[in-house]
Structures are given as C-alpha cells and as structure tokens.
Write a protein that holds these residues in place. Structure first.
Motif, mmCIF file in Angstrom:
data_model
loop_
_atom_site.group_PDB
_atom_site.id
_atom_site.type_symbol
_atom_site.label_atom_id
_atom_site.label_comp_id
_atom_site.label_asym_id
_atom_site.label_seq_id
_atom_site.Cartn_x
_atom_site.Cartn_y
_atom_site.Cartn_z
ATOM 1 N N LEU A 1 24.613 -9.002 17.903
ATOM 2 C CA LEU A 1 24.859 -9.733 16.656
ATOM 3 C C LEU A 1 25.833 -8.997 15.756
ATOM 4 C CD1 LEU A 1 24.201 -12.061 14.715
ATOM 5 C CD2 LEU A 1 22.228 -10.727 13.912
ATOM 6 N N VAL A 2 25.723 -7.666 15.665
ATOM 7 C CA VAL A 2 26.596 -6.925 14.747
ATOM 8 C C VAL A 2 28.057 -7.009 15.179
ATOM 9 C CG1 VAL A 2 24.795 -5.345 13.965
ATOM 10 C CG2 VAL A 2 26.175 -4.731 15.959
ATOM 11 N N VAL A 3 28.294 -7.183 16.465
ATOM 12 C CA VAL A 3 29.666 -7.348 16.956
ATOM 13 C C VAL A 3 30.116 -8.797 16.797
ATOM 14 C CG1 VAL A 3 31.189 -7.156 18.964
ATOM 15 C CG2 VAL A 3 29.414 -5.423 18.568
ATOM 16 N N GLN A 4 29.271 -9.717 17.185
ATOM 17 C CA GLN A 4 29.620 -11.127 17.081
ATOM 18 C C GLN A 4 29.921 -11.523 15.641
ATOM 19 O OE1 GLN A 4 26.185 -13.011 18.811
ATOM 20 N NE2 GLN A 4 27.005 -12.933 20.904
ATOM 21 N N SER A 5 29.145 -10.973 14.706
ATOM 22 C CA SER A 5 29.285 -11.357 13.298
ATOM 23 C C SER A 5 30.656 -10.996 12.751
ATOM 24 C CB SER A 5 28.178 -10.700 12.470
ATOM 25 O OG SER A 5 28.302 -11.045 11.099
ATOM 26 N N ILE A 6 31.077 -9.753 12.940
ATOM 27 C CA ILE A 6 32.373 -9.359 12.385
ATOM 28 C C ILE A 6 33.516 -9.995 13.162
ATOM 29 C CG2 ILE A 6 32.556 -7.215 13.732
ATOM 30 C CD1 ILE A 6 33.924 -5.972 11.246
ATOM 31 N N THR A 7 33.342 -10.188 14.465
ATOM 32 C CA THR A 7 34.379 -10.846 15.252
ATOM 33 C C THR A 7 34.652 -12.247 14.700
ATOM 34 O OG1 THR A 7 33.731 -9.615 17.238
ATOM 35 C CG2 THR A 7 35.015 -11.633 17.563
ATOM 36 N N ARG A 8 33.591 -12.980 14.475
ATOM 37 C CA ARG A 8 33.705 -14.355 13.984
ATOM 38 C C ARG A 8 34.240 -14.405 12.551
ATOM 39 N NH1 ARG A 8 28.808 -15.096 13.758
ATOM 40 N NH2 ARG A 8 28.484 -15.067 11.505
ATOM 41 N N ARG A 9 33.684 -13.582 11.678
ATOM 42 C CA ARG A 9 34.019 -13.684 10.258
ATOM 43 C C ARG A 9 35.383 -13.073 9.928
ATOM 44 N NH1 ARG A 9 29.717 -11.514 6.570
ATOM 45 N NH2 ARG A 9 29.103 -10.037 8.218
ATOM 46 N N ALA A 10 35.745 -11.989 10.603
ATOM 47 C CA ALA A 10 37.069 -11.406 10.365
ATOM 48 C C ALA A 10 38.167 -12.368 10.819
ATOM 49 C CB ALA A 10 37.189 -10.071 11.091
ATOM 50 N N ALA A 11 37.944 -13.004 11.956
ATOM 51 C CA ALA A 11 38.929 -13.977 12.438
ATOM 52 C C ALA A 11 39.046 -15.151 11.470
ATOM 53 C CB ALA A 11 38.533 -14.465 13.824
ATOM 54 N N ALA A 12 37.916 -15.584 10.931
ATOM 55 C CA ALA A 12 37.929 -16.722 9.996
ATOM 56 C C ALA A 12 38.691 -16.401 8.720
ATOM 57 C CB ALA A 12 36.489 -17.127 9.667
ATOM 58 N N LYS A 13 38.764 -15.114 8.354
ATOM 59 C CA LYS A 13 39.481 -14.711 7.143
ATOM 60 C C LYS A 13 40.926 -14.308 7.450
ATOM 61 C CE LYS A 13 36.235 -15.364 4.164
ATOM 62 N NZ LYS A 13 36.396 -16.359 3.079
ATOM 63 N N GLY A 14 41.361 -14.563 8.683
ATOM 64 C CA GLY A 14 42.744 -14.264 9.031
ATOM 65 C C GLY A 14 43.025 -12.800 9.270
ATOM 66 N N LEU A 15 41.985 -12.033 9.584
ATOM 67 C CA LEU A 15 42.143 -10.594 9.792
ATOM 68 C C LEU A 15 42.381 -10.240 11.252
ATOM 69 C CD1 LEU A 15 39.312 -9.337 7.382
ATOM 70 C CD2 LEU A 15 41.770 -9.539 6.922
ATOM 71 N N GLY A 16 42.430 -11.246 12.123
ATOM 72 C CA GLY A 16 42.745 -11.013 13.524
ATOM 73 C C GLY A 16 41.539 -10.611 14.365
ATOM 74 N N ASP A 17 41.841 -10.192 15.609
ATOM 75 C CA ASP A 17 40.793 -9.861 16.578
ATOM 76 C C ASP A 17 40.482 -8.371 16.659
ATOM 77 O OD1 ASP A 17 40.761 -12.553 17.254
ATOM 78 O OD2 ASP A 17 42.285 -12.280 18.824
ATOM 79 N N GLU A 18 41.283 -7.557 15.977
ATOM 80 C CA GLU A 18 41.131 -6.114 16.135
ATOM 81 C C GLU A 18 39.782 -5.616 15.643
ATOM 82 O OE1 GLU A 18 41.856 -2.369 17.344
ATOM 83 O OE2 GLU A 18 42.969 -4.201 17.825
ATOM 84 N N TYR A 19 39.266 -6.201 14.568
ATOM 85 C CA TYR A 19 37.966 -5.732 14.056
ATOM 86 C C TYR A 19 36.853 -5.976 15.069
ATOM 87 C CZ TYR A 19 39.819 -4.592 9.486
ATOM 88 O OH TYR A 19 40.520 -3.999 8.461
ATOM 89 N N GLY A 20 36.919 -7.093 15.767
ATOM 90 C CA GLY A 20 35.921 -7.351 16.795
ATOM 91 C C GLY A 20 35.993 -6.327 17.907
ATOM 92 N N ARG A 21 37.213 -5.951 18.312
ATOM 93 C CA ARG A 21 37.359 -4.944 19.372
ATOM 94 C C ARG A 21 36.863 -3.579 18.908
ATOM 95 N NH1 ARG A 21 42.074 -8.120 20.563
ATOM 96 N NH2 ARG A 21 43.373 -6.908 19.116
ATOM 97 N N GLN A 22 37.196 -3.211 17.665
ATOM 98 C CA GLN A 22 36.733 -1.918 17.146
ATOM 99 C C GLN A 22 35.212 -1.889 17.024
ATOM 100 O OE1 GLN A 22 38.870 -0.055 13.801
ATOM 101 N NE2 GLN A 22 40.409 -1.682 13.993
ATOM 102 N N ALA A 23 34.649 -2.984 16.558
ATOM 103 C CA ALA A 23 33.197 -3.054 16.425
ATOM 104 C C ALA A 23 32.526 -2.902 17.787
ATOM 105 C CB ALA A 23 32.790 -4.369 15.777
ATOM 106 N N ALA A 24 33.076 -3.555 18.797
ATOM 107 C CA ALA A 24 32.509 -3.453 20.144
ATOM 108 C C ALA A 24 32.566 -2.020 20.652
ATOM 109 C CB ALA A 24 33.255 -4.397 21.089
ATOM 110 N N ALA A 25 33.685 -1.342 20.395
ATOM 111 C CA ALA A 25 33.817 0.044 20.853
ATOM 112 C C ALA A 25 32.825 0.961 20.136
ATOM 113 C CB ALA A 25 35.247 0.525 20.622
#
Length: 600
Positions: free
Chosen positions: A215-239
């Motif tokens: 959930l902690v990865v899915q949440s930022i992946t979804r919400r960062a993308a929705a705010k136009g911040l791209g996919d990088e935050y999801g990748r960093q969160a996963a790592a």
C-alpha cells in the motif's frame, strides 16, 4: 502509583468560581508559554499526530518528513521529558489563574500525571490507551503506518512526495525498533496471548508483501502521478520499501512467530509480572474515574440488569416474545431483511446507508445545540488489510483547518456483524452528535488553548458519544425505525457489559471464551463481533469501561438539572455547559456540572 483522587480534586478547587466568572480572562503569560512549549514537544514526539491535525506546517514543516522515534533511547528520553513537564506544571501559581485557566491546568496536569503513572511500568506501548504490548493486532507500525501514509500524508507537491519517501525510510526503522522492544518485554515475561499473536501475525503477513503489492508504494505511485509528478516517486518508493521496510517486516514476522511458542491463552494482564498493579493504573488512565475494578464490575452488572429489562420491553413491543433477551436479539441478527450481502457491493451499500444516516441527523443538530462544528464528516470502510484485527468501529478527527474531514470507520470483515438495525446508533456514536461533534467543537473552540484541543480523555469522549446515542433517540431518529431503537438499546447494554467483561478479564481472571460468551448470551452478539471486542480489551485494559462510566456522569448532570428546573430545563444550555470547556477528566466534569446546576 496513580493520582490520588482527593489530592486531584483539591487541585481543582479553582473551579469553584466557574459559573460566576467569565469563560476566560486574559491568559496568564507563564501558563500560555508553558502550554505552547508542551504542544511543541508533543508534536515533535509524535510527528504523525502533527500531520493528522494539520499542524506540520510553518516552523513545524520538517515534521512532515518524520515518524515518531520508537527506539529505547527515545522512550527513555520521553519518560524524562514527561517528568520534567509535570514538575513545571505543578510549579504554576494557581492564584494568578482564572477559573477557566484553572480547568486548563488541571486537564493538562492530569495527562502528565497519568502518563508518569503508566510509564512507571517499563513495558508496552499504546493504541486506544495504555497497552502492555507494543505490537498487537491493534498496535504497531506494521499496521498503522501504511494507513497513515495513504490517508493522512497529503501529496500536493514535490516537497510532499519527498517527505513521503523519507517517511518510508523511517517506517523500516520504526518496525525494527518495535521488534527490539518486543524482545525487551519478552525477556521481562511480557508476552501477548496466543490469540493476539495469531491475529498480529495474520495482519503482518498481509503487510509483508512485494513492493508492487504494498500500500505504501501503491499510494505514492498513484497520487504522485495524479499530481503530474511522474513515475519516479513510485520507483523510488519501491526501492526504499524493498531495501528497508520489507526486511524489517519479515524480521518482525519471524520474531512474532518465534514468540508465539512462548505464549499462553490467558487473556488478562493479571498473568503478567506487575499485571495486578498495572490494571488499576490503566483503568484510571483511560476512564479518568476514581473507581476500583470491583466497583466498576458491580456498576456494570447493575447497569446491565436495568438495560436488559428495557430491551426486553422494547422487544415485546415489536412482537419478539420467545426466549431470553440474548436469544431474541440473536434471532434478529439472523433476519435476512436486516443483512447486507457479505460482498464488496453489499459493503458499499452498508456504508452508503451510514452516510445517509449521518446526513439525516446533521440537519437536526441546530435544534439542540447552540453551536455545531464547521467541519465535514463521512463514513468509510476499514481497509481490508487491517480489518482482521481492527476495532468494530472507530472515529478519526478532522484536520484543525478543515482540509481533511472527520472520518468514521466500520469494520465490515463480515457484514453479518453489522445488520442494518445496529448501524445507525453507531453512526450517531462515532459521528454526529457523538465523537465528531464533540471533537469538532473542541477543535474549533477559540477559547481553548491548542494543547486542550489536541488532547482528549476517553471517559469524557466515550461518555459523550454514548450520551449522543441516547440523544439521537430523544430527537426522533428512531420514530420511523423501531428496530433501530432495539439496536440503540442493545449497544447501551453492550457498553454496560463492557465494564463487566473488562474487569472480568483483567481482575477476576476470566478466560477469553468466558468473556465472549457473556456478550453472546446477554445480547445475542455474533461470536465474531464478540471475539474482536474481547481481543481488543485484552490489549487495551480498562478503556472499554470508559463508555458507560462517562455516560453516567453526563446523564447525572442532566438529570439533576431537569429535576431542579422542571419545564424550564433548556437542553441547548445543558449541552453548552458540558461541552464549552472541551474534553476534561470525569472528576473535573463532575465539578463543572455541580457548579452549573448550583447556579440554575
């Protein structure tokens, strides 16, 4: 160990002039400065609380990237800080305070005295109140942080997303620190019951999943993308999750499984070293009532007897005449007309019904309250990953600035635990005019210092919420819903039985099964609902007694005012009298009530 009742009441003598003086004179500078310092220290000890309240801004913006430090060193430092805060509070010159300021001081003093008494026991943590277990089905970073990051940590900007990543890093450390605390406690003989560890292990297993499913990865992946911040935050969160959080979860899961081999089935804290001394301290800390376990047990038995008679009468009015009260309620629980399908679609229907009840009572509030809170409120379902051990229903306060609504959660793991006739009264308890109204009024009360807005007392809060269930009946919410009135009375009986069961478990050495049976036989509870309640009490000794004990104080003040005023009794004025000073310990509430009634 705990605050002596006579000494505490002597400390509240300044409330004697409560009604005769203005609500608040110009604040005494030393008290105001001390309160500000205490708030800052509290927020820094608990950055999660700062975020939930919307106070992680300005000078406190750095807290948005932090989680509370759960290390042994931090626990020791917190205890020392609490003792120092208590000494400063006790050094305030009461003679310079107005009556309202004296109430503020007494309330804050109570929190620190209570904390010092609980912290004298070098084990455990907190969830709904003092707990002998740092990790359980209701407590522990493994289950609280994912929900917190998903629902409380806002992502509106790059800075918010960066702070989220820092909190993921802190999440792994928090889990490891709590695992070490579990080891420390186990070495001292503090081991949760086997059934508690089973629930915690089940939930940990659902949390310890690969990054793509976390959930902690899915949440930022979804919400960062929705705010136009791209996919990088999801990748960093996963790592970060894969490197730090998942290994910590797996270590805690492995240790919990090993600890399970040392666990017994005894549910009460009586089994623990110092358990017999811990229970009265926990009971007082949560209820804020000065009653012994034996007195609380007898109170519960007496209340249950009276409420069973009322429920029997209402059941007969509706044509339910055969069998005991518990048997008739159990049959009603199985009535298919009252059950939502145990499917995702059925659970959506149940939540929609709850939100409709919340909207319906909202329009009646101005008729009985001089002021209503300026916040929005809504009902949601407990997240599926934590519903196995989560409480049956609970409430979370809105952000002070209104940027997040007040939330009421229902645990719909099994829809059969929540037939329709039981839902409405719980909405009134957790939502309006219960916790969300009382808490919303405190948060928006311009007369209260911030420290009074963000701290609460279970005896007051739960007592008010139970009174709110009674008020809902009195203002007609069941006039077209007679089965809903049965649900209201059933839950009132349930709170009386909580006093019996909690003291039974922790003082009279009842078994888990004996406690469950009390609820099933007396009220017709489903075994699953009763089990989750008993499991909650097993890790939060004393807190379950807050509801009926607190309700009795609110009801007594109102009854005495009505007896004195008769037809002149003003319900709005009563509500203002008991709500205007915010959340207070029950002993202080009695003093406030005594003074108000005396001036009528």
């Amino acid at each position: 160990m705990h605050t002596n009742r006579r000494d505490f009441l002597a400390g509240t003598a300044a409330t004697a002039a409560l009604i005769a003086t203005p609500i608040r004179a110009a604040e005494a500078a030393p008290l105001s400065r001390l309160f500000d310092d205490l708030v800052q220290a509290q927020l820094h000890r608990n950055p999660e609380g700062a975020t939930q309240l919307g106070l992680d801004t300005g000078a406190n913006a750095g807290l948005r990237a932090k989680l509370s430090d759960q290390s042994a060193a931090a626990i020791a430092a917190s205890k020392a800080e609490t003792r120092a805060e208590l000494a400063k509070l006790e050094g305030i010159d009461r003679r310079a305070l107005s009556a309202a300021e004296a109430i503020d001081l007494d309330c804050v003093l109570y929190t620190r005295r209570s904390a010092v008494a609980v912290q004298a026991f070098d084990f455990g943590g907190a969830s709904y109140g003092p707990s002998p277990y740092v990790v359980s089905q209701l407590s522990g970073a493994y289950q609280s942080v994912p929900d917190f990051l998903d629902t409380k940590h806002k992502i509106e900007s790059k800075g918010d997303a960066d702070a989220y990543l820092q909190r993921i890093q802190a999440f792994g450390r928090q889990i490891d620190d709590q695992t070490e605390r579990m080891r420390h406690d186990a070495a001292a003989g503090i081991v949760p019951p086997d059934f508690i560890l089973d629930l915690a292990i089940e939930q940990m297993g659902k949390t310890a999943v690969p990054a793509a499913d976390a959930l902690v990865v899915q949440s930022i992946t979804r919400r960062a993308a929705a705010k136009g911040l791209g996919d990088e935050y999801g990748r960093q969160a996963a790592a970060l999750y894969t490197a730090g959080v998942l290994p910590a979860l797996e270590r805690q899961l492995a240790y919990s499984r090993a600890l399970r081999g040392k666990a017994t089935h005894d549910a009460g804290v009586w089994k623990l070293p110092q358990g017999a001394a811990f229970y009265p301290v926990a009971l007082k800390a949560t209820t804020t009532a000065s009653m012994s376990p034996e007195e609380v047990h007898r109170f519960g038995l007496d209340q249950a007897k009276a409420l069973s008679a009322r429920l029997d009468l209402e059941l007969r009015k509706q044509g339910f005449t055969g069998g005991s009260v518990g048997e008739r309620m159990a049959a009603l629980y199985k009535n298919p007309d009252q059950l939502y399908p145990n499917t995702d679609a059925g659970k959506v229907q149940a939540i929609a019904y709850c939100n409709a009840r919340l909207d319906a009572i909202r329009h009646k509030l101005p008729d009985v309250f001089e002021r209503v809170p300026p916040y929005s409120f809504e009902v949601r379902r407990v997240p599926a990953q934590t519903e196995a051990g989560a409480a049956a229903a609970f409430s979370q306060s809105p952000a002070i600035d209104g940027s997040r609504p007040g939330l009421v959660y229902f645990n719909l793991k099994d829809s059969g635990d929540w037939p329709r006739f039981c839902l409405a009264t719980t909405v009134y308890h957790e939502g309006l005019p219960g916790h969300q109204l009382e808490g919303g009024l405190a948060l928006s009360n311009k007369e209260l210092p911030l420290i009074r807005k963000i701290n609460g007392f279970s005896g007051y809060g739960e007592g008010w919420a139970l009174y709110a269930e009674q008020l809902a009946d009195e203002i007609g919410m069941y006039d077209d819903d007679p089965l809903g009135r049965l649900g209201y009375l059933k839950f009132m009986l349930f709170r009386a039985n909580r006093c019996v069961v909690d003291t039974g478990l922790h003082h009279f050495r009842w078994t888990r099964e004996q406690a469950i049976q009390r609820f099933v036989e007396q009220e017709g509870e489903t075994p699953g609902f009763a089990a989750r309640e008993v499991e909650r009490y097993s890790v939060n000794p004393g807190q379950a007694c807050s509801y009926k004990l607190g309700h009795s104080v609110f009801a007594d003040i109102r009854q005495r005012a009505k007896a004195k005023q008769g037809s002149r009794f003003d319900l709005k004025a009563y509500h203002s009298a008991v709500l205007r000073h915010g959340r207070v310990p029950l002993d202080v509430l009695r003093q406030i009530g005594n003074q108000w009634v005396a001036q009528l």
